[in-house]
Structure formats: structure tokens, C-alpha cells
Design an enzyme around this catalytic site. Structure first.
Site, mmCIF file in Angstrom:
data_model
loop_
_atom_site.group_PDB
_atom_site.id
_atom_site.type_symbol
_atom_site.label_atom_id
_atom_site.label_comp_id
_atom_site.label_asym_id
_atom_site.label_seq_id
_atom_site.Cartn_x
_atom_site.Cartn_y
_atom_site.Cartn_z
ATOM 1 N N CYS A 139 0.808 -1.215 0.000
ATOM 2 C CA CYS A 139 0.000 0.000 0.000
ATOM 3 C C CYS A 139 0.842 1.266 0.000
ATOM 4 O O CYS A 139 0.346 2.334 -0.363
ATOM 5 C CB CYS A 139 -0.937 0.001 1.208
ATOM 6 N N ALA A 140 2.084 1.183 0.431
ATOM 7 C CA ALA A 140 2.961 2.359 0.418
ATOM 8 C C ALA A 140 3.539 2.634 -0.960
ATOM 9 O O ALA A 140 4.152 3.689 -1.180
ATOM 10 C CB ALA A 140 4.104 2.174 1.422
#
Length: 356
Positions: A139-140
Site C-alpha cells: 500500500c505504500a
């Protein structure tokens, strides 16, 4: 400073309402849980109304091995990636031959050669493009890839760079995994693709586009069990700690304050909060930690509502909306995304004239 010139997005082909997904999950998992009605409330409470998947709903009702899932991941990722890149280049009147570097981000499948090679071969890029495939950022990844492209463009101010994030999280679905982490992931994760054109400061934008002023990366030591994948014979199994919202509440604020202090900025200087919407509780943790109202997280909430959590591309969907509909010259924004590691990536954006 480098510019974010343009963002395009490409949805997966199958639009599915949250109600449709809940029906299928009830059929598949209902006999495993005596409290299935209580557990399925996460589908209604998650503030997601619609998502996009790479396969039709009936595909998820039968077993698929790792090879079959991964082959579909490669095929559909290349198709979606080609469309996103073509659209980004067309809308900026840029040719593929002008691209100097290609940052390719994906963590929901495996490919060697990586996806960028397959996409470049279809679109006739220069054979000398610098390739930076990035895997495992989860997700980063959307924010991290912007940061790495920003750093590249500091060194090459005349360069043009593509950032492409593709995740097909739905293809990691495990019918045999009756863990609550899998059930939560099934209610939350989705598929999507986003492409960004970034340029060095010598390539001036025609319109009001944000400049990246700085970036900030942080790793929480010994936190591997917070988020990620377990790679098993059946494929990728989600790791999704129930403690993520509380970790954000306690960890994010000092991290943001450290970055802002470096920039000589205050939280009140954040006109636009470009946040990865990990889920309803994650957005609430952002608000509680940073003292933001729901209005500040509305762009992220809107993307979560209409697309779910697509992992790395999601923050770029939020960025696209803010660039096109929200931001004005003289305003500033914070991009933030959290991912496996457990890690945080942030960027500071400014629109229009440089501030002192």
C-alpha cells in the site's frame, strides 16, 4: 523542483457492488462461522460501495492454483498498464520515446521479466530507458514510487519519468483461508492501475501542476507482522493486523511532525491531505492522530467508497482527484501512504509560485 505533470487511472474490467461481494462471501464462508452475520457487518460498515476486479465473480467461486492466478495477473496487468500509459502519454502529448525512466510498482503477483518490460515492448519505448521495478511495497508503493522518481529527477532535471502502479489484489483471494484477516481483506481489497508522468524542473508544466518539494521515508523496526503477504503453495495469503489503526494513531503524528519540522511547516499548512485510504478505520485513525476533520479526508474517503483499497495505486487515484478538482495555485499538500515493513512514505507538494 520536479513536477507531477499528469495522473491517469485504469479500472479493472468487472465492476462489483459491495452487496454482490457479500452474497458470494456468505455462500463460501457461512458454514465455517457460527457468527457469520456479525462478521459480515464489515461489508456494510466499511464505507465501500463498489470495487473493480480483474475476474468476474463466478471465477472466485472455484479453486485456482498459484500458476493460474499469476498468469492471469500478468495478462491483465499488462493490458491495464498499456491502456493507462497510452492514455497518460496521449493526454500530455508525450511520445513513449521521450520517457527517460520507468518506475514500475506491483506487489500482488510475480513476473520476471517484470511488467514494465512487457508494457514497453507493446508501446515502443526507447531501448535505453532506465527501468526501476519495485516489488513488496504494498500500500505504500504509490507514494514511495513518487519519492524515488522525485529523487531521480533532482539528478536529471531535463528528464521525463513514468510511474506506473498496478495491483490485482482480488486474484490473491483464498477460498480455503477461513482466517478473519482473509475475511477482512475480502471486504476491502480491489484492483486498479494508475500512471503518473513526472518531469524535472527544466520541463515546465503548462497548467497548475504540483511541484514535489521533499519526501520522507520511515521504517518501524521489527514490524514485519503488521502487513504483507505469506507466500504459500496456494498463493499469496494476506497479513493484516487488527492493530493497524492503533499503530497509525500512535506512530503517524510524530512522523508527520518530524517531516513538517524539516520543511518549516505546520499541520495547519496542509491544504490537501493526499492519503492512501487503507479502510474506514485507517481514515478515522488519520483524523484522530492529526486532528483533521472528515472534510480533510473526504477525497480519500470518496476513492475508498467507489473503488475500495487497491493497494499501491489508491493514493494516486486520490492525487488525481485533488489535482483535477481541488487544488489551486498557492496551496500545499501532504501525500502519505503506509505499507509493509511497517513503513511510511510522505511527500510535500506545492502548487503555483514557490513559497519562502
Amino acid at each position: 523542483m520536479p513536477y507531477i505533470q499528469h495522473v491517469t487511472t485504469q479500472n479493472a474490467p468487472y465492476s462489483v457492488s459491495q452487496e454482490e461481494t457479500e452474497v458470494v462471501v456468505r455462500e463460501l464462508f457461512g458454514h465455517h462461522f457460527s457468527d457469520i452475520d456479525r462478521l459480515l457487518k464489515i461489508f456494510k460498515n466499511g464505507q465501500i460501495e463498489n470495487r473493480y476486479f480483474a475476474a468476474p465473480m463466478d471465477w472466485f467461486q472455484s479453486e485456482h492454483g498459484l500458476a493460474e492466478k499469476n498468469n492471469l495477473y500478468i495478462k491483465e496487468s499488462v493490458r491495464m498498464g498499456v491502456q493507462a500509459v497510452k492514455q497518460c502519454l496521449k493526454e500530455t502529448e508525450t511520445s513513449a520515446e521521450e520517457i527517460d525512466a520507468f518506475f514500475m510498482v506491483s506487489s500482488s503477483g510475480m513476473a520476471t521479466p517484470t511488467l514494465d518490460v512487457r508494457i514497453m515492448n507493446e508501446l515502443h519505448f526507447s531501448t535505453h530507458v532506465k527501468r526501476m521495478p519495485l516489488w513488496g511495497l504494498g500500500c505504500a508503493g504509490g507514494a514511495s514510487s513518487l519519492s524515488r522518481a522525485y529523487e531521480f529527477l533532482l539528478a536529471y532535471p531535463h528528464a521525463k519519468v513514468l510511474v506506473l502502479c498496478i495491483e490485482l489484489c482480488s486474484l490473491t483471494f483464498q477460498r480455503g483461508d477461513i482466517s478473519k484477516s482473509n475475511l477482512i481483506g475480502t471486504s476491502l481489497f480491489a484492483d486498479g492501475c494508475a500512471c503518473v508522468l513526472m518531469t524535472g524542473e527544466e520541463v515546465k508544466p503548462e497548467n497548475n501542476r504540483p511541484r514535489v518539494i521533499d519526501c520522507h521515508s520511515t521504517l518501524m523496526p521489527h514490524s514485519e507482522e503488521v502487513m504483507g503477504w505469506d507466500v504459500l503453495d496456494e498463493g499469496l495469503h494476506v497479513i493484516f493486523s487488527r492493530d493497524i489503526p492503533s499503530i497509525i494513531e500512535s506512530w503517524l503524528k510524530p512522523n508527520v511532525e518530524e517531516f513538517l519540522a524539516k520543511l518549516q511547516r505546520q499541520p495547519s499548512d496542509i491544504d490537501h491531505f493526499v492519503a492512501h485510504p487503507g479502510g474506514r478505520k485507517v481514515l478515522q485513525a488519520y483524523e484522530k492522530s492529526l486532528g483533521f476533520s472528515e472534510d480533510k479526508t473526504r477525497p480519500a474517503r470518496d476513492v475508498l467508497k467507489s473503488h475500495g483499497n487497491m493497494s499501491s495505486p489508491t493514493v494516486l487515484y486520490v492525487l488525481k482527484d485533488i489535482i483535477e478538482h481541488e487544488a489551486s495555485s498557492g496551496e500545499q499538500g501532504l501525500v502519505t501512504a503506509l505499507g509493509p515493513g511497517f513503513s511510511s512514505e510522505m511527500l510535500w507538494l506545492e502548487w503555483g509560485a514557490e513559497k519562502s
